[in-house]
Design an enzyme around this catalytic site. Structure first.
Site, PDB file in Angstrom:
ATOM      1  N   THR A 134      75.922  24.983 118.735  1.00  0.00           N
ATOM      2  CA  THR A 134      77.336  24.634 118.709  1.00  0.00           C
ATOM      3  C   THR A 134      78.233  25.752 118.196  1.00  0.00           C
ATOM      4  O   THR A 134      79.446  25.649 118.269  1.00  0.00           O
ATOM      5  CB  THR A 134      77.562  23.384 117.845  1.00  0.00           C
ATOM      6  N   GLY A 191      78.207  30.315 116.787  1.00  0.00           N
ATOM      7  CA  GLY A 191      77.473  31.544 116.521  1.00  0.00           C
ATOM      8  C   GLY A 191      76.542  31.962 117.637  1.00  0.00           C
ATOM      9  O   GLY A 191      76.879  31.904 118.816  1.00  0.00           O
ATOM     10  N   ASP A 251      69.731  16.591 113.765  1.00  0.00           N
ATOM     11  CA  ASP A 251      69.407  17.202 112.481  1.00  0.00           C
ATOM     12  C   ASP A 251      67.987  17.739 112.602  1.00  0.00           C
ATOM     13  O   ASP A 251      67.019  16.974 112.581  1.00  0.00           O
ATOM     14  CB  ASP A 251      69.499  16.166 111.363  1.00  0.00           C
ATOM     15  N   TYR A 258      64.084  31.211 102.629  1.00  0.00           N
ATOM     16  CA  TYR A 258      64.483  31.504 104.010  1.00  0.00           C
ATOM     17  C   TYR A 258      63.490  32.464 104.651  1.00  0.00           C
ATOM     18  O   TYR A 258      63.031  32.248 105.787  1.00  0.00           O
ATOM     19  CB  TYR A 258      65.889  32.095 104.018  1.00  0.00           C
ATOM     20  N   LYS A 297      61.051  31.600 107.917  1.00  0.00           N
ATOM     21  CA  LYS A 297      61.142  32.358 109.166  1.00  0.00           C
ATOM     22  C   LYS A 297      59.841  33.099 109.470  1.00  0.00           C
ATOM     23  O   LYS A 297      59.461  33.267 110.637  1.00  0.00           O
ATOM     24  CB  LYS A 297      62.320  33.336 109.105  1.00  0.00           C
ATOM     25  N   PRO A 325      80.511  33.115 112.554  1.00  0.00           N
ATOM     26  CA  PRO A 325      81.306  32.272 111.651  1.00  0.00           C
ATOM     27  C   PRO A 325      80.479  31.748 110.479  1.00  0.00           C
ATOM     28  O   PRO A 325      80.982  31.639 109.353  1.00  0.00           O
ATOM     29  CB  PRO A 325      81.766  31.127 112.570  1.00  0.00           C
TER      30      PRO A 325
END
Length: 264
Positions: free
Chosen positions: A18, A20, A68, A161, A165, A197
């Protein structure tokens, strides 16, 4: 087999589509002929607006599904609902992620679980369902997992994070190996510091950035810019297309800083 990207037969799902990079990939796929595409995310108003804008600009059948990715049932339902609408799903992009801060010294179990739920577990089960349906229907398919340069190490304040990843990077290769005989290709892109953004919000929330931070940051980069979503989107679209041939299990570093390099 075409040598240039062609998505006329592509039915795509973009988790985290939605804004980026995810939205840039959606725009690129549509520009290359993709007629049916679902973008998914948690923000309903933004998602519906993005889908409506893409439909109005292109005439393609673009839908938004509230999802989600931290919930396994949502990740699976995203694939099933897309397949029910369009008959099949041939392309998947896992671009949804959380990048909240935390180091090895201060990350809580709750923060750790949140990172792995959204960045690793959700993408795993979306990919699983995507592959299951492709195998059942007997058609080729291609997936791209959006990774990060942090898979090589990552900053100290990106401990959970980076770990999430890195796990997704392994999933990418493992799935590529497991699915290749079914003509399902799985590749990944290790993105560097990107101008989105979402990154603007992160810089302001966690690092006290003020107006003008982007220009200052880009002035310090070797190539005078941060990674741009439109550039990465072209690579993702290529990986998803027949033009990339048998390419599978590849993890491409998309950055101006070379992993493993030292100051000279």
């Amino acid at each position: 087999m075409p040598l240039t990207p062609d998505h006329a037969d592509t039915v795509a799902v973009i988790a985290g589509g939605t804004q980026g990079l995810g939205l840039a990939i959606a725009e690129r796929l549509i520009a290359e002929g993709c007629p049916r595409l679902v973008i998914a995310g948690r923000r309903v108003a933004e998602g519906e607006a993005a889908a409506e804008k893409l439909r109005g600009e292109t005439g393609a059948d673009i839908r938004f599904l509230a999802t989600d990715m931290g919930r396994v049932e949502d990740a699976i339902l995203l694939i099933d609902r897309t397949a029910n609408r369009f008959g099949r799903v041939t392309a998947l992009v896992n671009a949804a992620a959380t990048t909240e801060r935390g180091s090895i010294l201060d990350t809580t179990p709750e923060d750790f679980e949140k990172h792995f739920a959204i960045n690793t577990r959700g993408p795993f089960f979306a990919l699983q369902r995507f592959a299951q349906l492709a195998v059942e229907k007997g058609h080729a398919a291609s997936a791209v997992n959006i990774l990060s340069m942090v898979t090589h190490c990552g900053q100290s304040y990106l401990a959970p994070y980076s770990a999430s990843k890195a796990a997704l990077a392994n999933i990418t290769k493992n799935a590529a190996q497991a699915l290749r005989s079914h003509r399902i290709r799985v590749n990944g892109i290790n993105c560097g510091w990107m101008d989105t953004p979402g990154e603007d919000l992160v810089q302001r929330k966690f690092h006290g950035a003020q107006d003008g931070w982007l220009e200052q940051a880009e002035a310090r980069q070797p190539m005078g810019m941060l990674v741009k979503p439109g550039h990465v989107a072209r690579l993702a679209a290529y990986m998803l297309s027949p033009a990339s041939g048998v390419m599978t299990g590849a993890l491409v570093d998309f950055d101006q800083n070379v992993a493993g390099a030292y100051p000279e």
